[in-house]
Design a protein around this motif. Structure first.
Motif, short mmCIF file in Angstrom:
data_model
loop_
_atom_site.label_atom_id
_atom_site.label_comp_id
_atom_site.label_asym_id
_atom_site.label_seq_id
_atom_site.Cartn_x
_atom_site.Cartn_y
_atom_site.Cartn_z
N TYR A 1 0.65 -1.18 0.01
CA TYR A 1 0.04 -0.11 -0.03
C TYR A 1 0.66 1.41 0.08
N ALA A 2 2.02 1.17 0.96
CA ALA A 2 2.85 2.43 0.70
C ALA A 2 3.50 2.59 -0.56
N GLY B 1 -8.74 13.87 -0.31
CA GLY B 1 -8.75 12.51 -0.44
C GLY B 1 -7.61 11.83 0.62
N LEU B 2 -6.43 12.50 0.52
CA LEU B 2 -5.17 11.95 1.28
C LEU B 2 -5.42 12.21 2.74
N VAL B 3 -6.47 13.31 3.23
CA VAL B 3 -6.57 13.42 4.55
C VAL B 3 -7.65 12.58 4.81
N ALA C 1 -18.76 -2.16 8.62
CA ALA C 1 -17.30 -2.33 9.19
C ALA C 1 -16.91 -3.26 8.06
N GLN C 2 -15.60 -2.60 7.84
CA GLN C 2 -14.72 -3.27 6.92
C GLN C 2 -13.32 -3.18 7.65
N LEU D 1 -7.70 0.87 0.77
CA LEU D 1 -7.82 0.36 -0.70
C LEU D 1 -8.66 1.17 -1.40
N PHE D 2 -9.90 0.96 -0.83
CA PHE D 2 -10.98 1.87 -1.22
C PHE D 2 -10.85 3.26 -1.73
N PHE D 3 -10.23 4.10 -0.67
CA PHE D 3 -9.77 5.37 -0.93
C PHE D 3 -8.53 5.50 -1.77
N LEU D 4 -7.82 4.45 -1.83
CA LEU D 4 -6.75 4.60 -3.00
C LEU D 4 -7.45 4.59 -4.18
#
Length: 162
Positions: A7-8, A51-53, A127-128, A135-138
């Motif tokens: 992810y990073a 979005g990064l926030v 809940a997830q 990953l959803f927000f990525l």
């Protein structure tokens, strides 16, 4: 299942693309309007920062204390149609994106897989796993990063970067 390190690395690649697609552009280039509607690059970059926030919130990390006001770029905000008070401009947007990226990388480096696998609630009562939400927000982040190539072309910079 995505790992924290993967992810990073994906966030880092996205940041590299943001830098490539904005290199050499002026503040006025960021305000060039798409011909058939949509948002200019100024709005898209600010929205990516906003979005990064959200990604930091998912990672259970506060945003940097010296973050500029990103409310102009929030989901649902009106398109930016030209120069207006309160716009950040290229240099400040890039500094903000770099600051948020560094904060996310710091948080990811200190996070262990148990925290990444915790179930959390972001919307309503759904809940997830934290990693799933991240990953959803990525995906959302990547969508807008992809818009930068087209917006760069609309601003007259048509060289092949990627």
């Amino acid at each position: 299942m995505i790992t924290i390190a993967e992810y990073a690395r994906m966030l880092e690649y996205e940041q590299d693309i943001i830098h490539m697609q904005t290199e050499g552009l002026s503040d006025s280039d960021l305000l060039v309007q798409p011909p058939h509607g949509g948002n200019c690059m100024e709005w898209v970059l600010g929205h990516i920062a906003d979005g990064l926030v959200t990604i930091l919130r998912v990672l259970d990390s506060p945003p940097p204390a010296n973050l500029p006001d990103l409310s102009r770029y929030e989901y649902g905000s009106a398109p930016i149609l030209g120069a207006e008070a309160g716009l950040l401009g290229r240099a400040r947007l890039m500094d903000t994106l770099d600051m948020l990226q560094a904060a996310a990388q710091t948080r990811l480096a200190e996070m262990d897989s148990a925290v990444f696998d915790e179930e959390i609630i972001i919307f309503g009562d759904q809940a997830q796993r934290r990693g799933w939400w991240a990953l959803f927000f990525l995906f959302h982040h990547s969508y807008h990063v992809g818009q930068l190539e087209v917006l760069r072309n609309i601003a007259g910079r048509t060289e092949k970067l990627i």
